[in-house]
Scaffold this motif. Structure first.
Motif, PDB file in Angstrom:
ATOM      1  N   ILE A 157      29.931   8.635 -25.780  1.00  0.00           N
ATOM      2  CA  ILE A 157      31.174   8.564 -24.997  1.00  0.00           C
ATOM      3  C   ILE A 157      30.832   8.291 -23.533  1.00  0.00           C
ATOM      4  O   ILE A 157      31.468   7.476 -22.858  1.00  0.00           O
ATOM      5  CB  ILE A 157      31.984   9.863 -25.157  1.00  0.00           C
ATOM      6  CG1 ILE A 157      32.448  10.019 -26.613  1.00  0.00           C
ATOM      7  CG2 ILE A 157      33.173   9.896 -24.205  1.00  0.00           C
ATOM      8  CD1 ILE A 157      33.074  11.339 -26.950  1.00  0.00           C
ATOM      9  N   ALA A 160      30.063   4.742 -23.128  1.00  0.00           N
ATOM     10  CA  ALA A 160      31.263   3.908 -23.162  1.00  0.00           C
ATOM     11  C   ALA A 160      32.023   3.998 -21.847  1.00  0.00           C
ATOM     12  O   ALA A 160      32.434   2.975 -21.276  1.00  0.00           O
ATOM     13  CB  ALA A 160      32.159   4.337 -24.321  1.00  0.00           C
ATOM     14  N   LEU A 161      32.184   5.226 -21.347  1.00  0.00           N
ATOM     15  CA  LEU A 161      32.934   5.398 -20.102  1.00  0.00           C
ATOM     16  C   LEU A 161      32.213   4.718 -18.952  1.00  0.00           C
ATOM     17  O   LEU A 161      32.838   4.039 -18.116  1.00  0.00           O
ATOM     18  CB  LEU A 161      33.113   6.894 -19.792  1.00  0.00           C
ATOM     19  CG  LEU A 161      34.124   7.624 -20.668  1.00  0.00           C
ATOM     20  CD1 LEU A 161      34.101   9.120 -20.395  1.00  0.00           C
ATOM     21  CD2 LEU A 161      35.535   7.057 -20.437  1.00  0.00           C
ATOM     22  N   ILE A 197      32.783   1.044 -19.151  1.00  0.00           N
ATOM     23  CA  ILE A 197      34.130   0.652 -18.704  1.00  0.00           C
ATOM     24  C   ILE A 197      34.185   0.724 -17.186  1.00  0.00           C
ATOM     25  O   ILE A 197      34.637  -0.197 -16.506  1.00  0.00           O
ATOM     26  CB  ILE A 197      35.216   1.588 -19.284  1.00  0.00           C
ATOM     27  CG1 ILE A 197      35.236   1.502 -20.808  1.00  0.00           C
ATOM     28  CG2 ILE A 197      36.584   1.225 -18.730  1.00  0.00           C
ATOM     29  CD1 ILE A 197      36.094   2.557 -21.457  1.00  0.00           C
ATOM     30  N   GLN A 198      33.675   1.847 -16.664  1.00  0.00           N
ATOM     31  CA  GLN A 198      33.772   2.031 -15.219  1.00  0.00           C
ATOM     32  C   GLN A 198      33.006   0.941 -14.488  1.00  0.00           C
ATOM     33  O   GLN A 198      33.478   0.362 -13.524  1.00  0.00           O
ATOM     34  CB  GLN A 198      33.225   3.407 -14.818  1.00  0.00           C
ATOM     35  CG  GLN A 198      33.696   3.821 -13.445  1.00  0.00           C
ATOM     36  CD  GLN A 198      32.592   4.493 -12.642  1.00  0.00           C
ATOM     37  OE1 GLN A 198      31.523   4.786 -13.173  1.00  0.00           O
ATOM     38  NE2 GLN A 198      32.863   4.689 -11.381  1.00  0.00           N
ATOM     39  N   VAL A 206      30.374   8.892 -13.749  1.00  0.00           N
ATOM     40  CA  VAL A 206      31.598   9.495 -14.299  1.00  0.00           C
ATOM     41  C   VAL A 206      31.360   9.906 -15.753  1.00  0.00           C
ATOM     42  O   VAL A 206      31.783  10.962 -16.207  1.00  0.00           O
ATOM     43  CB  VAL A 206      32.788   8.504 -14.210  1.00  0.00           C
ATOM     44  CG1 VAL A 206      33.998   9.081 -14.933  1.00  0.00           C
ATOM     45  CG2 VAL A 206      33.110   8.212 -12.771  1.00  0.00           C
ATOM     46  N   LEU A 214      36.434   9.829  -7.963  1.00  0.00           N
ATOM     47  CA  LEU A 214      35.181   9.505  -8.648  1.00  0.00           C
ATOM     48  C   LEU A 214      35.069   8.031  -9.003  1.00  0.00           C
ATOM     49  O   LEU A 214      33.978   7.464  -9.040  1.00  0.00           O
ATOM     50  CB  LEU A 214      35.026  10.350  -9.915  1.00  0.00           C
ATOM     51  CG  LEU A 214      35.209  11.868  -9.741  1.00  0.00           C
ATOM     52  CD1 LEU A 214      34.719  12.606 -10.968  1.00  0.00           C
ATOM     53  CD2 LEU A 214      34.477  12.382  -8.499  1.00  0.00           C
ATOM     54  N   ASP A 215      36.199   7.423  -9.309  1.00  0.00           N
ATOM     55  CA  ASP A 215      36.167   6.011  -9.677  1.00  0.00           C
ATOM     56  C   ASP A 215      37.048   5.232  -8.717  1.00  0.00           C
ATOM     57  O   ASP A 215      38.274   5.290  -8.804  1.00  0.00           O
ATOM     58  CB  ASP A 215      36.682   5.837 -11.104  1.00  0.00           C
ATOM     59  CG  ASP A 215      36.702   4.359 -11.503  1.00  0.00           C
ATOM     60  OD1 ASP A 215      35.835   3.616 -10.993  1.00  0.00           O
ATOM     61  OD2 ASP A 215      37.588   3.982 -12.295  1.00  0.00           O
ATOM     62  N   LEU A 268      38.750   5.141 -26.656  1.00  0.00           N
ATOM     63  CA  LEU A 268      37.673   4.455 -25.925  1.00  0.00           C
ATOM     64  C   LEU A 268      37.812   2.931 -26.034  1.00  0.00           C
ATOM     65  O   LEU A 268      37.690   2.207 -25.040  1.00  0.00           O
ATOM     66  CB  LEU A 268      36.307   4.885 -26.470  1.00  0.00           C
ATOM     67  CG  LEU A 268      35.778   6.227 -25.970  1.00  0.00           C
ATOM     68  CD1 LEU A 268      34.429   6.528 -26.596  1.00  0.00           C
ATOM     69  CD2 LEU A 268      35.680   6.243 -24.449  1.00  0.00           C
ATOM     70  N   LEU A 294      39.962  -2.425 -18.547  1.00  0.00           N
ATOM     71  CA  LEU A 294      39.405  -3.676 -18.056  1.00  0.00           C
ATOM     72  C   LEU A 294      40.512  -4.571 -17.508  1.00  0.00           C
ATOM     73  O   LEU A 294      40.349  -5.254 -16.500  1.00  0.00           O
ATOM     74  CB  LEU A 294      38.649  -4.391 -19.176  1.00  0.00           C
ATOM     75  CG  LEU A 294      37.347  -3.691 -19.615  1.00  0.00           C
ATOM     76  CD1 LEU A 294      36.680  -4.473 -20.724  1.00  0.00           C
ATOM     77  CD2 LEU A 294      36.403  -3.520 -18.426  1.00  0.00           C
ATOM     78  N   ILE A 298      40.114   5.126 -15.773  1.00  0.00           N
ATOM     79  CA  ILE A 298      39.113   5.926 -16.474  1.00  0.00           C
ATOM     80  C   ILE A 298      39.611   7.361 -16.597  1.00  0.00           C
ATOM     81  O   ILE A 298      39.502   7.990 -17.645  1.00  0.00           O
ATOM     82  CB  ILE A 298      37.791   5.950 -15.675  1.00  0.00           C
ATOM     83  CG1 ILE A 298      37.214   4.555 -15.540  1.00  0.00           C
ATOM     84  CG2 ILE A 298      36.794   6.894 -16.335  1.00  0.00           C
ATOM     85  CD1 ILE A 298      36.506   4.079 -16.755  1.00  0.00           C
TER      86      ILE A 298
END
Lengths: 596, 627
Positions: free
Chosen positions: A44, A47-48, A51-52, A288, B63-64, B291, B299, B305
């Motif tokens: 996971i 994957a995250l 994506i990030q 993250v 964080l993102d 996910l 995307l 996220i």
């Protein structure tokens, strides 16, 4: 672990060893479950992070398609891993919990087999209720060590090691911080678990009192009503009932606190990850994905850490129960084949002799200096007041209790030297309290001889004059007896018990007041049958009634444990003593019965 | 409590609206607390959604960097732009208050509902107990004590589970579900719907599991009941088992029952073993969907996220209540079975009613009259018939007869434990039907053959619960029946604890205690069922004296077993097969050479021998040790 704990646990060794192979399988599956499981948050995380990464300005340069394909791939991996974990998890539970049920099964069988060996004295000293409690509650507590106890201990160790290793690998500092509150959780569970248990026990004690109070008020209903105490009873019940509420409050308080308290501790861990971990993400120390993985590992650790406290309580309680169960196993019967020589008597003619027999259960003698010989093939009647020692004398022949060595002989051999099995096989015993089992009439009659044919059973029923009545039962011989079936009258029970004894075709027949609930007419018929069947065999008849024994070859009058009178019916009448008095009472009773 | 080992009904319906409504009625007095608990659990359900949401905000805001644009406006304005400050703000202002409030709510809710559970149990227990106190004696004849005890105890406990963890928890689960559904839909309804697509699978798995487990639980419960019944019976009958060399055969039988239990359990382990991994797998399936789909949306910029992470956490919290719901099924099912039994008892109405306007009586003079009384416990079978006699105030009448002659029935009728089918009973000329039962019984003193001793103290057994009997009167009563020296020798005197089945008191002392009990209540009429058990000479003398004191100047109806009592009676009534056959004094009846003469020879003649002789012979109730 203190050594006494280990010695106590060692008792279980033979039971556990039997399932060694399955333990290996189960524990392997457990390790694999967690090995696979611990990788799932990593996927996971991956994957995250992916994506990030692709949402960052730099990441946007990468082509959209491969990333989506990559995600699909990761999702597939995730499912595959979880499938593996699920299969191993299934195996773990199925095998490890399964073993505990097998061990319970083995233990229960062994306990029953052991109980079958213990003698009458053991059962007068240990109440049925207490034994039942041990066979249910204590057995369950021991099973909990063997199953959940072992499984969750192993689980906590394996998962703890693995998850913490991965967390340390990802970020040691955050790991130590996040785990800081968790040992408290174990302590909380252990401490509160113990407190809950203690308070619960106290409530149980009060509960028993309350139950006893109810029982008493219901059993003493006549007195209560006669003295107009309904209101007072209600008040005193109300008081106890109120006490129950009061005492429960103490328990409710703790038990209501435990789960929210645990949740609070885990929230503290989450908080630490949110703040410290978050700050680390901001400073780009971790991603993250790692941040999220940390929260997931925390979730993973919740149950093992709770289990740690819980398991210690389970084991503590289980060990106490194990001790109690072993008390049963350690009890040895007084009555056994210890003194049987190498080549024992294996067939019995039925000659019984008492030599200077003095016997007591504990303290004052019940039988004093009895000297009596019952030659094989004779019928002896035994009368005397309640408490004179008649039943005791009979029970010594079947070795329900042991008389002093050499005081009781069968066929000239001290009965301790005759194998118990041989001795009891040749005795047909009809005890004073008729005890039938909750089975069919047929099963009860052939209780002592399961191989008996249908014809044998019928003949035995005929002997005790119950055959016609059985024909009238809803399902004949297949009618269930007892609480769940037909309630038999006292006389019917006695007659079934006589059939049961007669069916064994015994060399020695003992009837301990076995016709007391049978009317005189039926008694006569039964006695007629018995005389025919018992020709050439030894019969000992105990009775309160002269009619039962008047035709015996020899009649003994017991008084305060001693032989007071003996002789034939006529001789005893001529003696004009206790027997003669008993006889005249019987005549009056019969006359009274005839009064319309 | 051997009764508990024989389960009366193994399983019943899971839900019965009629029973449920009646059960919920018991919550009415605690409406306020229940509403409070409901409100607490409602808030609790809502707050469940907050922590993942805060994590989402934290991730997206700090964080993102890509997520900042989609942070809700409120947080965007409220939170500091500086990450450390902002994260601390989230923690201090939102997270900590949320979890603390959650803690308080969860605790308060649990405490409140368990307390209500206790109070409801208290109410129901009191109600059943009071009801039992009112039921007619014939109910007691039909129902074993053990079963009635179970109604007040075990059956009520089962209901507690329903109130303490069942009812409100169902609402709690429901609120949580609704709140999580709402927030997921609000964050991203498309992704939410996709996540929910796993739901039907969960429901299916749960239902299949439910069915499998229900079946094996049914078998387990039957097997346990059988194991316990078998053990109970074979431990009790161990001697018989051994006498008949049944060890091996019974062991085999036991092993079979034990095996059935094992097999049933293995099936349930299988069901659980499959269920948990399956549910876990479905949970991960939901994460995989989030996910993949979430990644695609992230995307294309439609999902952050933080939101994806929140979704993962929500999905995990979402499935738990569904599994919980299935656990509640068992609770519901047992509660229905128990409440059905309880209500059946409560719906049994008392047949004997007091007259609407009872005649009031003060102190009776004590004239008793039976007028052609006939009675049978069953309508078609008379136990006593055509009974007529009178007892004048202060007179002692002895009733004698063989076992089963109907003597005890007479006393039961006089105390109105039963209503006669024919004839009438009168006290001081007033039919007892016209009196209230308590008024009537207050004038009687009852001494039973087997004196019933209640758990408590010596004093409480003499006074019972009757108000107005002073310590002095208790003491005086004990003194007059010669019990005082014994009581004073006890470590705690009158406060010495005694038990019904305890061994503190000897047979004789128990009798004397019951004399003192009757004497302290100073009844107008004494009903005495003399004990037959043997006592030593010393005690026999004390008992005779006690009896004399008790009957002095008091109308007495005695079921006599003592020659001395009969000889002192002014009149002897001879019962035989439910009828009065002879009446007269001892000498008259002996002279008649009828039934009494025979009874006398059977039961009383021996007592003319020295007292010790009588004691050793008459004793039928001394249990033989071997039996």
């Amino acid at each position: 672990m203190p050594s006494s704990v280990l010695t106590r646990l060692r008792r279980l060794q033979p039971y556990l060893r039997r399932y060694k192979k399955r333990y290996v399988i189960g524990l392997t599956a457990l390790v694999l479950t967690q090995v696979v499981g611990v990788t799932i948050p990593l996927v996971i995380r991956r994957a995250l992070d992916r994506i990030q990464h692709s949402t960052t300005p730099l990441g946007r340069l990468v082509h959209f398609g491969p990333i989506v394909d990559g995600l699909l791939f990761l999702a597939g991996i995730l499912l595959a891993l979880q499938l593996g974990k699920s299969i191993f998890l299934f195996l773990t539970r199925w095998v490890l919990i399964g073993i505990s049920r097998d061990v319970e099964y083995d233990l229960r069988n062994d306990l029953f087999r052991h109980l079958e060996r213990l003698d009458a004295r053991y059962y007068t000293e240990n109440r049925t209720g207490d034994l039942m409690a041990k066979l249910t509650n204590d057995l369950a507590a021991v099973r909990n060590i063997v199953g959940p106890g072992i499984m969750y201990s192993a689980n906590t160790v394996v998962l703890g090691v693995l998850a913490i290793a991965v967390m340390l690998y990802m970020d040691p500092r955050l790991t130590l911080l996040a785990l800081l509150p968790l040992p408290l959780a174990s302590l909380l569970v252990k401490f509160f678990g113990q407190k809950i248990h203690e308070r619960f026990e106290k409530i149980q004690a009060l509960y028993s009192e309350l139950t006893e109070k109810v029982r008493e008020s219901l059993a003493g209903v006549r007195v209560i009503r006669a003295f107009c105490q309904e209101e007072a009873e209600r008040r005193s019940f109300d008081r106890m009932n109120g006490d129950m509420v009061g005492r429960n409050k103490g328990l409710i308080w703790i038990s209501s606190f435990l789960w929210p308290g645990l949740a609070l501790l885990f929230a503290a861990s989450t908080l630490l990850i949110m703040v410290v971990g978050g700050w680390q993400v901001v400073r780009h120390d971790i991603t993250v994905g790692t941040f999220v993985a940390f929260t997931m590992y925390l979730m993973y650790l919740i149950w093992p850490i709770i289990a740690l406290g819980w398991v210690t309580n389970i084991i503590q309680r289980g060990l106490a129960s194990l001790g109690r169960l072993w008390k049963i196993f350690e009890a040895e019967p007084d009555i056994s084949d210890r003194e049987v020589p190498e080549h024992p008597l294996n067939e019995i003619r039925g000659d019984i002799e008492f030599r200077n027999l003095t016997f007591s259960y504990n303290g004052s003698p019940i039988l004093k200096d009895i000297n009596l010989r019952i030659p094989a093939g004779t019928t002896v009647g035994l009368v005397g007041a309640t408490g004179a020692g008649k039943s005791t004398l009979a029970s010594l022949i079947a070795r329900l209790y042991d008389a002093p060595a050499g005081a009781v002989l069968v066929d000239g051999v001290p009965i301790r030297e005759i194998p118990l099995r041989t001795l009891r096989e040749s005795i047909g015993f009809v005890p004073q309290d008729t005890f039938l089992f909750s089975e069919t009439v047929r099963e009860n009659i052939r209780f002592g001889k399961p191989s008996a044919t249908e014809r044998d059973v019928e003949r035995a029923a005929e002997t005790s004059h119950i055959l016609p009545e059985i024909g009238g039962f809803p399902k004949g011989f297949d009618t269930m007896v007892g609480e769940r079936g037909l309630t038999l009258s006292g006389g019917q029970k006695q007659r079934v018990a006589i059939s049961r004894a007669v069916l064994r075709d015994p060399r020695i027949l003992i009837l301990d007041d076995a016709l007391s609930h049978v009317d005189t007419y039926t008694e006569e018929a039964i006695l007629r049958h018995l005389t025919r069947i018992m020709a050439g065999r030894t019969t000992l008849m105990i009775s309160h009634r002269v009619s039962t024994i008047r035709h015996a070859d020899w009649i003994i009058v017991l008084r305060h444990g001693e032989i007071a009178e003996q002789g034939t019916h006529e001789e005893l009448l001529a003696l004009n003593g206790y027997y003669a008095d008993l006889y005249s009472r019987q005549l009056i009773e019969e006359a009274l019965e005839k009064e319309a | 409590m051997p009764d508990g080992f024989h389960e009366e009904e193994i399983l019943g319906k899971a839900y019965d609206g009629r029973l449920m409504r009646r059960l919920l009625g018991y919550l009415r007095p605690y409406k306020a607390v229940v509403f409070f608990a409901l409100a607490a659990i409602f808030l609790f359900g809502l707050l469940q959604v907050v922590p993942p949401y805060l994590m989402m905000v934290e991730i997206d805001r700090y964080l993102d960097p890509a997520g900042r644009g989609r942070v809700p406006a409120f947080f965007l304005h409220f939170l500091s732009p500086h990450p450390l400050t902002g994260i601390l703000q989230i923690a201090l202002v939102f997270f900590i208050p949320t979890v603390v409030i959650t803690f308080v709510l969860q605790f308060a809710q649990s405490y409140a509902m368990q307390l209500v559970g206790q109070k409801v149990m208290y109410d129901i227990r009191n109600q059943i107990f009071s009801h039992l106190q009112q039921l007619p004696m014939s109910y007691y004849d039909r129902n074993p004590v053990g079963r009635m005890v179970t109604r007040v105890t075990t059956d009520v406990d089962v209901l507690n589970d329903l109130f303490a963890s069942g009812v409100v928890a169902i609402f709690g689960d429901f609120f949580t579900l609704v709140a999580i559904t709402g927030i997921m839909l609000a964050i991203n309804w498309k992704l939410a719907l996709m996540t929910f697509s796993v739901l039907p699978l969960i429901v299916l798995v749960t239902m299949a599991f439910r069915r499998a487990v229900r079946e094996s639980y049914r078998r387990i419960r039957i097997a346990i009941a059988r194991i316990n019944a078998y053990l109970q019976e074979h431990i009790t009958g161990m001697t018989v088992l051994q006498l008949f060399n049944r060890e091996a055969a019974s062991y085999e039988e036991f092993e079979q029952i034990n095996r059935a239990h094992l097999d049933a359990y293995k099936d349930s382990i299988l069901a659980y073993g499959l269920f948990y991994p399956a549910v876990e797998f479905l949970g991960v399936l939901a994460i995989a969907i989030i996910l993949y789909r979430g990644g695609v949306e992230a995307l294309s910029g439609t999902l952050t996220i933080g939101a994806a992470v929140a979704f993962i956490q929500y999905s995990q919290r979402f499935f738990r209540p569904i599994q919980d719901l299935s656990d509640k099924y068992n609770i519901l099912q047992s509660a229905m079975a128990s409440s059905e039994r309880i209500f059946k008892l409560l719906d049994t109405s008392a047949v004997v009613h007091d007259p609407a306007a009872p005649r009031t009586i003060e102190k009776l003079r004590g004239r008793v009259e039976f007028r052609s009384v006939g009675f049978g416990y069953q309508a078609d079978h008379r136990v006593v018939e055509d009974i007529s006699f009178t007892i004048e105030p202060g007179e002692t009448v002895a009733v004698v007869g063989h076992t089963g002659a109907g003597k005890t029935t007479l006393t039961s009728l006089l105390l109105r434990f039963y209503e006669p089918q024919e004839g009438e009973l009168l006290l001081d000329g007033v039919p007892i039907r016209e009196l209230s039962r308590s008024d009537l019984r207050r004038n009687f003193g009852l001494v039973l053959q087997d004196p019933f001793i209640f758990s408590g103290t010596i004093a409480s057994n003499i006074r019972m619960g009757t108000p107005g009997i002073s310590d002095e009167q208790v003491r005086e009563a004990a003194r007059r029946v010669n019990l005082l020296p014994f009581i004073e020798a006890l470590p705690h005197g009158f406060d010495e604890p005694v038990k019904e089945r305890g061994a503190t008191l000897s047979v004789g002392q128990r009798q004397l205690l019951s004399f003192a009990r009757a004497l302290a209540h100073d009844p107008s009429i004494l009903i005495l069922d003399e004990a037959t058990s043997s006592v030593d000479t010393q005690t026999e003398i004390l008992i005779r004296e006690g009896l004399r004191t008790l009957m002095e100047n008091r109308t007495s109806l005695v079921i006599a077993h003592r020659l001395s009592t009969i000889q002192n009676a002014s009149k002897i009534i001879v019962m035989h097969k439910g009828r009065i056959r002879e009446v007269g004094t001892h000498q008259e009846l002996l002279a008649r050479q009828g039934i009494y003469f025979k009874l006398y020879q059977l039961q009383y003649k021996d007592q003319e021998l020295p007292v010790t002789e009588a004691a050793s012979r008459a004793g039928n109730s001394m249990p033989e040790l071997a039996s």
